[in-house]
Design an enzyme around this catalytic site. Structure first.
Site, PDB file in Angstrom:
ATOM      1  N   LEU A  57       6.005 -18.690   5.516  1.00  0.00           N
ATOM      2  CA  LEU A  57       4.589 -18.953   5.280  1.00  0.00           C
ATOM      3  C   LEU A  57       4.367 -19.546   3.898  1.00  0.00           C
ATOM      4  O   LEU A  57       3.624 -20.509   3.735  1.00  0.00           O
ATOM      5  CB  LEU A  57       3.784 -17.667   5.449  1.00  0.00           C
ATOM      6  CG  LEU A  57       3.668 -17.172   6.891  1.00  0.00           C
ATOM      7  CD1 LEU A  57       2.770 -15.950   6.952  1.00  0.00           C
ATOM      8  CD2 LEU A  57       3.118 -18.263   7.796  1.00  0.00           C
ATOM      9  N   GLY A  59       6.744 -20.934   1.681  1.00  0.00           N
ATOM     10  CA  GLY A  59       7.483 -22.174   1.468  1.00  0.00           C
ATOM     11  C   GLY A  59       6.992 -23.307   2.355  1.00  0.00           C
ATOM     12  O   GLY A  59       6.803 -24.436   1.895  1.00  0.00           O
ATOM     13  N   HIS A 280       8.456   0.996   6.430  1.00  0.00           N
ATOM     14  CA  HIS A 280       7.409   0.857   7.448  1.00  0.00           C
ATOM     15  C   HIS A 280       7.485   2.013   8.428  1.00  0.00           C
ATOM     16  O   HIS A 280       8.555   2.327   8.933  1.00  0.00           O
ATOM     17  CB  HIS A 280       7.606  -0.479   8.183  1.00  0.00           C
ATOM     18  CG  HIS A 280       6.432  -0.878   8.995  1.00  0.00           C
ATOM     19  ND1 HIS A 280       6.108  -0.244  10.162  1.00  0.00           N
ATOM     20  CD2 HIS A 280       5.496  -1.838   8.806  1.00  0.00           C
ATOM     21  CE1 HIS A 280       5.018  -0.800  10.662  1.00  0.00           C
ATOM     22  NE2 HIS A 280       4.627  -1.768   9.862  1.00  0.00           N
ATOM     23  N   SER A 298       4.382  -3.419  15.343  1.00  0.00           N
ATOM     24  CA  SER A 298       3.207  -3.586  14.483  1.00  0.00           C
ATOM     25  C   SER A 298       2.503  -2.256  14.258  1.00  0.00           C
ATOM     26  O   SER A 298       2.352  -1.444  15.164  1.00  0.00           O
ATOM     27  CB  SER A 298       2.226  -4.530  15.144  1.00  0.00           C
ATOM     28  OG  SER A 298       0.979  -4.419  14.504  1.00  0.00           O
ATOM     29  N   ARG A 344       0.967   2.656   4.709  1.00  0.00           N
ATOM     30  CA  ARG A 344       2.319   2.771   5.224  1.00  0.00           C
ATOM     31  C   ARG A 344       3.166   3.804   4.487  1.00  0.00           C
ATOM     32  O   ARG A 344       3.920   4.555   5.105  1.00  0.00           O
ATOM     33  CB  ARG A 344       3.006   1.421   5.119  1.00  0.00           C
ATOM     34  CG  ARG A 344       2.388   0.446   6.067  1.00  0.00           C
ATOM     35  CD  ARG A 344       2.924  -0.930   5.844  1.00  0.00           C
ATOM     36  NE  ARG A 344       2.430  -1.792   6.918  1.00  0.00           N
ATOM     37  CZ  ARG A 344       2.666  -3.079   7.002  1.00  0.00           C
ATOM     38  NH1 ARG A 344       3.390  -3.666   6.072  1.00  0.00           N
ATOM     39  NH2 ARG A 344       2.198  -3.801   7.993  1.00  0.00           N
ATOM     40  N   GLU A 439       6.857 -13.272  -0.692  1.00  0.00           N
ATOM     41  CA  GLU A 439       7.544 -11.999  -0.925  1.00  0.00           C
ATOM     42  C   GLU A 439       8.558 -12.104  -2.063  1.00  0.00           C
ATOM     43  O   GLU A 439       8.924 -11.092  -2.668  1.00  0.00           O
ATOM     44  CB  GLU A 439       8.248 -11.534   0.371  1.00  0.00           C
ATOM     45  CG  GLU A 439       8.750 -10.102   0.304  1.00  0.00           C
ATOM     46  CD  GLU A 439       9.498  -9.657   1.572  1.00  0.00           C
ATOM     47  OE1 GLU A 439       9.471 -10.392   2.567  1.00  0.00           O
ATOM     48  OE2 GLU A 439      10.084  -8.573   1.542  1.00  0.00           O
ATOM     49  N   ARG A 449       2.366  -2.378  -0.251  1.00  0.00           N
ATOM     50  CA  ARG A 449       1.574  -3.449   0.361  1.00  0.00           C
ATOM     51  C   ARG A 449       0.822  -2.904   1.567  1.00  0.00           C
ATOM     52  O   ARG A 449       1.367  -2.134   2.353  1.00  0.00           O
ATOM     53  CB  ARG A 449       2.486  -4.584   0.800  1.00  0.00           C
ATOM     54  CG  ARG A 449       1.747  -5.730   1.455  1.00  0.00           C
ATOM     55  CD  ARG A 449       2.668  -6.883   1.756  1.00  0.00           C
ATOM     56  NE  ARG A 449       3.680  -6.553   2.739  1.00  0.00           N
ATOM     57  CZ  ARG A 449       3.443  -6.433   4.057  1.00  0.00           C
ATOM     58  NH1 ARG A 449       2.219  -6.573   4.537  1.00  0.00           N
ATOM     59  NH2 ARG A 449       4.434  -6.147   4.879  1.00  0.00           N
TER      60      ARG A 449
END
Lengths: 651, 259, 245
Positions: A57, A59, A280, A298, A344, A439, A449
């Site tokens: 995303l 780059g 996560h 997710s 998280r 990131e 995050r």
């Protein structure tokens, strides 16, 4: 000035870490700054060559945007196509302060949630800018044809996500990362077609080339031919992702690696907050040693799924045989306000705590239930299927269990790294001309995050920040000179890389790179994972040192250097993991507080993380000294003007 | 070998794996047999190859080259034709998501690379699929520069259209459709991008230009003709339907009849 | 800028041509089959039908129709060879050593993979068919027929058909080819609609079922006739002809 570990830990701003935050009120800093930046004349842009490493995303968006602006962009990726970058795997969604749900969202609220979610360890100015441009990202992606979920009337729809009390997450089924990446990729391919961007696939960046103290090029290995290639440019943008693969088992892709960033670190780029790693909570539990990766589901699943363990430790009954009153919905019990939607780090630690107390489920006892029984009852199977169908399918494929009938088993796994190369407000590292995006940098998420914020940051950096700040750098600091790879610095850098390759191939010991990687991963997961303490960290540092020494004596890399050789690729990366793993432990040891993803067991209050703002309200930037085990600590104090520091409370 | 590993090897199954070995592009290749032990049912297919590669490395032999990245079925990097079927026997998933429980213990499994003129073999099981990127570069996008977009909700898209677009957009670009097609056609891949953008208002201004450019690029790259075998749809890990191919044909016909 | 004729040379264009010409012939086959059934009605009806067709539009229309059919089949055959033989091997020069079919909703099967062979067989049969029926008068004695109550004379095509269908080898061959014809249609009919871009998510499956129906009806329909003539030869060979039970 710099200090070493033993010296005074008081935050003193290091001259290497000038954040370059513009003056003025927080709300208008970015707008004012943009308005006063120096620009590169349109006719001169094509004289500038910009090297972008990575096509995710950050780059992909950066390369496409810079190409659109007229720069000559060289874009590198490790996979066979830019569309495969690991951003593709993000499922849940992307945050934006659009307030389309009319539930009281605003730029300030997104900014506030992100700072708070990051446990007050992020830079206010960066985070505010992120919240501001979040709205433009959605506009941009919608215009590209990203098929976001819609209401029947045609407007965009939102879902809620961990750490927020508003619905601000945009999504495209369970494939949001993929769709946003394909949006960026399509823009990128358009520029490839227009010949403003030249694509170099199956290349791995192995070194940075510096000329006169500035980043001016890179050395890459052509993964197909094995040849080392050098490329020159006027700036180098790293968008190479995080370092989660240090844990060996993580949700990252097998090719995700921090080698590019780490080799830049060895040129003097500060590595910031390496101990901030995110675990996560909703991953499919590990089953055996053979496993090559952990699969994440997710966290949007926590919107409708309820997390529980049996009240009785060691309860071996099947989940559906455990009656309601014998289930402990521990997140709802401990955090009534946020319930299953706590951030998280909190959800992960809570699950670990239950398992440590013997209440874990499944064969290994390292799992908790995520149950959709009530959601199916309330919404019907069809609605649940529409929302999470692909995740349920994925779960069933892996575990051979049907989550519509039995609760899912989940356990935390390494997922994202908040730390990374230190960058200033312009996303430039302390090496002039070397930028880090997405990131790969440390800047926006503090110590933790929030969900659906990684996609936001990657695209913000790529589409809306770097196009401005890079221009400013070029216009003020970097003339469009004609440096080529004929310069001796390129030859020297390539020779250095070749030397390392030759060495790896020549050792011919008896242990494969993957075996070392697995061993390192276990040390790091056990000691620099969800819970950390002084003794464990010190032990980890010693063990990693010993493992590293062994690596350079016993590693076995088969095959040759002049062909596609996965073993050789892994070996080079493992060599770096063995160094970065130690730095993570050193950083975790020095940070004697708990914050976000960094939980020091010595620093807690009633099981919750206890920050020490007096001593640790700073960014730790580590400088390579030539000896991996004794890096130099630099500090950037964090100043909070708009937000009052307080203990995070999701109860 | 640790005690746990020894136990796992005893418990697991043995397979004979016949793998296409080819030193490099334009070099001769052949199928070579290997034995692999200690494979347990929940292992993924690629983890089985990892185990085999570790074994080969220890024996001082060159590991088998194959592509993989995310290992969760979304990046599209893994390929492989397993016993004659692209992405193996399990429908609706990529090779990395195939589990060893799908293969009877003791069986022989043949693994070949994706085959097409447009996908030359690079080494062993690794092929070059950059032709798919070239098809996208020919027109698989909406021409909008960063910063030029109107407010997202100023473009309303009905739920049905958005869903149709999403069905097509789910393509991961793995190329299994090409590998499985008896004619090595890239019609499913190309049509998925064409219908995604044709289903959305954002895609309308360039609709005709796009379909022509992408179809012609597809032909130029040496992909074959589609004969409606539908094998592409059956192997597609994202279950993208051949109805998109019909849509592409409609659009191309309209674009050439009424340019 | 691509023109329509330019587009016809593209891979999609080949499909349009293939589908269109295929459908033309399916239409022709349906008409032909209906016409064939007049054989059951007897000598007068069948020869009358033939006479009617030959004299449509002052005897010109049949030539137009024949030219159109000839052209479409030429395109169909040339295209088919091009797609199935030349393009196919060019697009995959190295094939798979193990061949397999995916599970689930694939249409790949014996019918779809043998289109070129069933097609060429049908073509061969078509030539034989023309030689033995339409152009039979060129190499064998075809009796004349006088329509009842008129002075109009014509060739007794009816007798040619009945004579042919009384030969066992011919009926056997005819039957075998009609089964192959059915296979060709099973993949060809729905495929034509798909090739012309006329299907969508909802109509694909019903069209595939419809193709089954069309292939069975046409193949069995064409079969029915020679088999019946062969079995009930006495009835058909009588002066009035047709089927009397």
């Amino acid at each position: 000035m710099s200090t070493t570990l033993e010296q005074d830990l008081r935050a003193v701003a290091s001259p290497l870490m000038n954040s370059n935050i513009p003056d003025g009120p927080l709300e208008s800093k970015w707008t004012d700054y943009k308005g006063h930046m120096k620009l590169v004349n349109p006719a001169n842009k094509r004289k500038y060559t910009i090297i972008v490493v990575g096509t995710g995303l950050a780059g992909g968006a950066a390369a496409a945007s810079l190409g659109e602006m007229g720069y000559n962009v060289l874009n590198f990726c490790i996979q066979d196509s830019p569309r495969r970058a690991h951003s593709v795997a993000a499922q849940g969604g992307i945050n934006a302060a659009k307030n389309y749900a009319n539930d009281g969202d605003s730029v300030y609220r997104l900014f506030y949630d992100t700072i708070k979610g990051g446990d007050y360890r992020a830079r206010e100015a960066n985070v505010h800018r992120l919240a501001e441009v979040s709205v433009n990202i959605i506009d941009q992606c919608a215009a590209q044809g990203v098929p976001f979920a819609r209401e029947y009337g045609g407007a965009l729809t939102n879902r809620s996500f961990g750490g927020a009390q508003v619905s601000r997450t945009f999504y495209a089924r369970g494939q949001t990362g993929q769709q946003l990446l394909l949006g960026a990729y399509s823009s990128l391919m358009r520029q490839v077609h227009e010949k403003t961007v030249t694509l170099y696939t199956r290349r791995e960046m192995l070194d940075l080339v510096m000329v006169d103290g500035k980043a001016r090029g890179i050395v890459v290995r052509n993964l197909v031919t094995g040849k080392l290639e050098t490329y020159a440019g006027h700036a180098v943008l790293l968008a190479t992702g995080g370092y989660g693969t240090v844990f060996y088992l993580s949700t990252n892709a097998v090719n995700s690696n921090p080698t590019a960033a780490w080799r830049c670190h060895k040129h003097g780029a500060l590595f910031a907050n390496p101990c901030y790693t995110q675990i996560h909570p909703t991953c499919i539990p590990q089953e055996g040693d053979y496993q090559s990766k952990l699969t994440l589901m997710s966290e949007s699943l926590r919107n409708d799924g309820r997390v529980w363990v049996p009240k009785q430790a060691g309860d071996k009954r099947k989940p559906n045989e455990i009656p309601e009153e014998e289930r402990d919905y521990f997140l709802e019990r401990r955090y009534p306000a946020f319930g299953n939607l706590v951030p998280r780090d909190i959800a992960s630690r809570a699950a670990k705590l239950e398992c440590d107390n013997g209440k874990g489920v499944g064969l290994t006892g390292k799992a908790v239930y995520l149950d959709f029984r009530d959601a199916i009852k309330r919404l019907g199977q069809q609605v649940v299927k529409e929302r999470y169908g692909n995740l349920f399918q994925m779960y069933e494929e892996i575990t051979n269990e049907d989550p519509y009938k039995v609760p899912m088993r989940i356990y935390p796994a390494s997922h994202y790294t908040m730390g990374g190369l230190w960058v200033d407000y312009n996303l430039m590292t302390n090496i002039p001309g070397l930028f880090a995006l997405g990131e790969a940098n440390f800047s926006d998420h503090g110590a933790n995050r929030l969900g659906a914020s990684a996609l936001m940051q990657g695209l913000a950096d790529g589409y809306f920040v770097i196009p401005y700040t890079l221009g400013n750098y070029l216009a003020t600091k970097q003339p469009a000179d004609n440096l080529t790879t004929e310069h001796e610095a390129f030859k020297a850098a390539a020779a250095k890389v070749q030397e390392m390759t030759d060495k790896l191939l020549s050792i011919q010991g008896d242990t494969t790179p993957t075996e070392f990687w697995r061993a390192l991963g276990k040390i790091v997961w056990d000691n620099v994972g969800m819970g950390r303490n002084e003794a464990g960290l010190k032990k980890a540092i010693e063990e990693i040192k010993a493992l590293r020494a062994e690596f350079w004596k016993k590693v076995k890399v088969d095959g040759r250097g002049d062909t596609l050789n996965k073993n050789l690729e892994f070996a080079g990366r493992v060599a770096d993991y063995l160094e970065l793993g130690e730095l993570m432990a050193i950083d975790a040891l020095h940070r004697e507080e708990s914050c976000g993803g960094h939980f020091r067991e010595e620093y807690q209050q009633d099981g919750e993380a206890k920050r020490d703002d007096e001593k640790f309200c700073y960014v730790a930037g580590w400088k390579y000294t030539g000896d991996v085990s004794s890096p130099e600590l630099h500090k950037e104090p964090l100043h909070f003007e708009s937000i009052k520091l307080q203990q995070r409370d999701y109860k | 070998m640790s005690k746990e590993e020894t136990v796992a090897k005893k418990q697991g199954s043995r397979y004979t794996v016949r793998v296409w070995r080819q030193a490099g592009k334009d070099k001769p290749g052949q199928l070579v047999d290997y034995q692999v032990d200690g494979i347990i049912p929940n292992m993924s297919f690629l983890e089985m190859l990892d185990v085999l590669n570790e074994q080969l490395t220890k024996e001082g032999k060159e590991a088998i080259a194959f592509d993989s990245d995310c290992r969760e079925g979304i990046c599209g990097m893994c390929s492989l034709v397993i016993d004659g079927v692209a992405h193996g026997p399990h429908s609706g998933c990529t090779t990395c998501a195939v589990r060893m429980r799908d293969f009877p213990s003791g069986s022989t499994i043949t693994i070949e690379p994706f085959r097409a003129k447009a996908f030359p073999v690079i080494k062993d099981l690794v092929v070059d699929r950059s032709a798919l990127d070239k098809i996208i570069a020919a027109g698989g996008y909406v021409s909008v520069n960063a910063g030029a977009a109107p407010d997202a909700n100023s473009i309303l898209v009905g739920k049905e259209s958005a869903d149709r677009a999403m069905d097509a957009a789910a393509c991961i670009g793995c190329g299994a459709c090409v590998a499985a097609c008896p004619n090595a056609s890239a019609s499913l891949f190309t049509s998925a991008k064409i219908t995604q953008l044709a289903s959305l208002p954002q895609g309308q201004p360039e609709r005709k230009k796009r379909v022509k450019a992408m179809v012609e690029e597809m032909d130029r790259l040496g992909f074959g003709d589609c004969s409606n075998h539908g094998e592409c749809e059956a192997v597609c890990p994202k279950e993208i339907g051949i109805n998109h191919i019909a849509q592409m044909r409609r659009d191309y016909l309209m674009a050439t009849l009424a340019p | 800028m691509t023109t329509f004729t330019g587009a016809l040379r593209s891979s999609l264009g080949k499909k349009y041509l293939m589908g269109f010409t295929g459908l033309v012939w399916v239409g022709f086959a349906i008409g032909h089959l209906i016409g064939n059934f007049l054989l059951f009605a007897g000598r007068e009806a069948f020869n009358g039908y033939a006479y009617f067709l030959e004299h449509l539009g002052h005897g010109m229309l049949i030539y137009v129709a024949e030219a159109f059919l000839a052209l479409t089949i030429l395109i169909h055959v040339a295209n088919g060879i091009n797609v199935a033989v030349l393009d196919k091997s060019a697009a995959r020069p190295v094939g798979y050593q193990v061949k397999g079919n995916a599970r689930g909703r694939t249409q790949k099967g014996l019918a779809s993979q043998t289109m070129i062979w069933t097609g060429l067989t049908i073509l061969g049969f078509l030539v034989l068919h023309l030689v033995t029926f339409k152009f039979a008068y060129l190499w064998e004695q075809v009796p004349d027929y006088k329509f009842e109550g008129t002075n109009i004379m014509t060739r007794d095509l009816y007798s040619v058909v009945v004579r042919r269908f009384s030969e066992g080898w011919y009926v056997g061959l005819y039957t075998a080819v009609m089964l192959l014809f059915g296979m060709h249609l099973k993949h060809g009919v729905w495929s034509a609609f798909q090739s012309l871009g006329l299907l969508n998510k909802k109509t694909t499956a019903p069209m595939i079922s419809l193709a089954w129906v069309v292939s069975i009806v046409l193949s069995l329909g064409f079969l029915f006739l020679p088999v019946t003539v062969f079995v009930m030869n006495e009835s058909f060979a009588s002066p009035a002809g047709g089927l009397h039970l």
